[in-house]
Design a protein around this motif. Sequence first.
Motif, short mmCIF file in Angstrom:
data_model
loop_
_atom_site.label_atom_id
_atom_site.label_comp_id
_atom_site.label_asym_id
_atom_site.label_seq_id
_atom_site.Cartn_x
_atom_site.Cartn_y
_atom_site.Cartn_z
N SER A 152 1.14 -1.50 -0.54
CA SER A 152 0.62 0.13 -0.08
C SER A 152 0.98 0.77 -0.30
CB SER A 152 -0.37 -0.04 1.56
OG SER A 152 -1.58 -1.34 1.27
N SER A 153 1.94 1.39 0.36
CA SER A 153 2.65 2.48 0.94
C SER A 153 3.14 2.46 -0.76
CB SER A 153 3.94 2.13 1.77
OG SER A 153 3.00 2.00 2.75
N VAL A 154 4.12 1.49 -1.30
CA VAL A 154 4.09 1.61 -2.54
C VAL A 154 3.37 2.38 -3.42
CG1 VAL A 154 5.20 0.40 -4.55
CG2 VAL A 154 6.53 -0.05 -2.66
N ALA A 155 1.75 2.00 -3.58
CA ALA A 155 1.20 2.46 -4.49
C ALA A 155 1.20 3.72 -4.23
CB ALA A 155 -0.52 1.48 -3.79
N GLY A 156 0.80 4.00 -3.02
CA GLY A 156 1.01 5.47 -2.73
C GLY A 156 1.61 6.47 -2.89
N LEU A 157 3.22 6.02 -2.46
CA LEU A 157 4.02 6.73 -2.58
C LEU A 157 4.35 7.15 -4.21
CD1 LEU A 157 6.67 6.17 -0.57
CD2 LEU A 157 5.38 8.14 -0.27
N LYS A 158 4.00 6.24 -4.82
CA LYS A 158 4.04 6.11 -6.26
C LYS A 158 3.31 7.66 -7.41
CE LYS A 158 6.32 1.64 -8.41
NZ LYS A 158 6.08 1.24 -9.15
N ALA A 200 4.09 14.65 -8.31
CA ALA A 200 5.25 15.89 -8.19
C ALA A 200 6.37 16.10 -8.54
CB ALA A 200 5.63 15.29 -6.53
N ALA A 201 6.69 14.64 -9.57
CA ALA A 201 7.82 15.05 -10.21
C ALA A 201 7.70 16.36 -11.61
CB ALA A 201 8.08 13.34 -10.65
N GLY A 202 6.72 16.33 -11.89
CA GLY A 202 6.01 17.56 -12.43
C GLY A 202 6.51 18.60 -12.25
N LYS A 203 6.21 18.69 -10.55
CA LYS A 203 6.20 20.46 -10.07
C LYS A 203 7.64 20.21 -9.86
CE LYS A 203 1.53 20.90 -10.72
NZ LYS A 203 1.00 21.94 -11.13
N ASN A 204 8.59 19.39 -9.95
CA ASN A 204 10.09 18.89 -9.33
C ASN A 204 10.24 19.37 -8.04
OD1 ASN A 204 12.43 19.21 -10.07
ND2 ASN A 204 13.29 21.33 -9.73
N ILE A 205 9.43 18.68 -7.19
CA ILE A 205 9.43 18.84 -5.81
C ILE A 205 9.38 16.94 -5.55
CG2 ILE A 205 7.84 18.80 -3.37
CD1 ILE A 205 8.55 21.48 -4.73
N ASN A 206 10.05 17.08 -4.30
CA ASN A 206 10.48 15.89 -3.81
C ASN A 206 9.23 15.62 -2.60
OD1 ASN A 206 13.02 15.26 -4.70
ND2 ASN A 206 13.72 16.92 -3.35
N VAL A 207 8.91 14.10 -2.80
CA VAL A 207 7.94 13.13 -1.73
C VAL A 207 8.97 12.52 -0.97
CG1 VAL A 207 5.88 11.95 -1.21
CG2 VAL A 207 5.89 13.34 -2.98
N GLU A 210 11.64 -0.49 -3.97
CA GLU A 210 10.72 -0.79 -4.62
C GLU A 210 9.33 0.27 -5.93
OE1 GLU A 210 6.45 -3.37 -4.83
OE2 GLU A 210 7.62 -3.42 -3.34
N VAL A 211 9.59 2.34 -4.54
CA VAL A 211 9.03 2.68 -5.49
C VAL A 211 10.67 3.31 -6.58
CG1 VAL A 211 8.18 5.15 -4.91
CG2 VAL A 211 7.87 3.36 -4.09
N ASN A 212 11.27 3.19 -5.67
CA ASN A 212 12.84 3.78 -6.96
C ASN A 212 12.66 4.60 -7.68
OD1 ASN A 212 15.60 3.17 -9.13
ND2 ASN A 212 13.86 1.98 -9.80
N MET A 213 12.34 6.29 -7.59
CA MET A 213 11.98 7.19 -8.71
C MET A 213 13.12 8.36 -7.46
SD MET A 213 8.09 7.71 -8.69
CE MET A 213 8.06 8.92 -9.85
N GLU A 214 13.86 9.14 -8.50
CA GLU A 214 14.73 10.33 -7.60
C GLU A 214 13.73 11.24 -7.05
OE1 GLU A 214 17.41 11.65 -7.80
OE2 GLU A 214 17.62 9.56 -8.36
N PRO A 254 20.51 6.78 3.25
CA PRO A 254 21.06 7.11 1.99
C PRO A 254 20.00 7.21 0.74
CG PRO A 254 21.51 4.79 2.90
CD PRO A 254 20.63 5.80 3.75
N TYR A 255 18.87 7.96 1.48
CA TYR A 255 17.44 7.89 0.74
C TYR A 255 17.21 9.46 0.86
CZ TYR A 255 17.89 3.08 -0.49
OH TYR A 255 18.27 1.80 -0.83
N ALA A 256 17.69 10.17 1.94
CA ALA A 256 17.45 11.15 2.84
C ALA A 256 17.65 12.44 1.66
CB ALA A 256 18.34 11.15 4.17
N LYS A 257 16.69 13.13 2.21
CA LYS A 257 16.94 14.99 1.32
C LYS A 257 16.46 16.11 2.08
CE LYS A 257 15.15 12.74 -3.06
NZ LYS A 257 17.13 12.97 -3.99
#
Length: 337
Positions: free
Chosen positions: A180-186, A192-199, A220-224, A264-267
């Motif tokens: 469920s987390s993967v689905a919601g985050l994706k 957000a990617a279209g707005k140049n914003i990180n989640v 699993e989400v594997n998005m920048e 390693p995934y921290a912004k």
Amino acid sequence: MNLFLLRAKGKSASFMLLLFVLISCNNSPKKNEPQAETATVEVNKEPFFKISLAQWSLHEPIMEGSLDPVDFAEKARELGFEGIEYVSQLYTSKYKDAEDPQAAFNALIDTLKQKSEEYNVRNVLIMVDNEGDLASPDASAREEAIENHKKWVDAAQKLGCHSIRVNLFGSEDRDIWRNSSVAGLKGISEYAAGKNINVLVENHGYLSSDAKLLVEVMEEVNMENCGTLPDFGNFCLRRENGELWDAPCVKEYPKYEGVAEMMPYAKAVSAKTFAFNEEGEETTIDYGRMMNIVKDAGYNSYIGIEYEGTGLPPEEGILATRELLIKKGTNLNQEIQ
């Protein structure tokens, strides 16, 4: 006899002079010979990161009515901060019950932007709460949560923030929660990617505080533009009677291990503090150890101060946290070059 001695002494002096010159030449550096460098110690008296103020540090005066959340930028500048992190739930009353909630929301964001520019502070991120559960096992509820979060992505873009922080609560079943987390985050990260914003996902209780499991979701989400926001103090996996907040923690994930796994995934990073001793050290978290983990990960962006203690008034707790961060960060930033 005297003439002979004088001549002998003259020859001896000439020989000694020649010998001195030869020794000096042999000991002089060759023209193209590399020379040994002398190490110098360069002490960087600044921390290796930037510091921002998380608005939750001031939630008490805001909720009591003594501080208008709209004046957050002004208060942060007064306290000496250059970066700020908003908390969405502290603004709900400003737009939710308005005749036109969307228009009121837009006006609010315009005002916050104007205030940040007036007081010359950088808008870093928005911590989004109470907009639905992005990890809900119910697909329709999850989609509703995604839609609710979109306005905060738009707000972050308008304010010039780099990210929004979201929560993942959902099911207590690990497999269901992960899927469920993967689905919601994706869903929200694609928007957000279209707005140049990180989640960013914070360890904020229940399975979201299981850092190893959260890392599996990230992979699993594997998005920048999808990452983490490690919080030094939010690693409670379960509280008494199943309460989400305001109850003793009965099971906790190891915090130092958890932060190391999330880095390693921290912004963004949240520096939580609760209590200080007479030396200014945090009594529940080893800040030297924690900051070393952050530095070893190569992180050098904003660290947000989030004071949640009761031993000091909010502003004093904020300043004590900043002093501690600067001390630890400066100590770690001393280099031999």
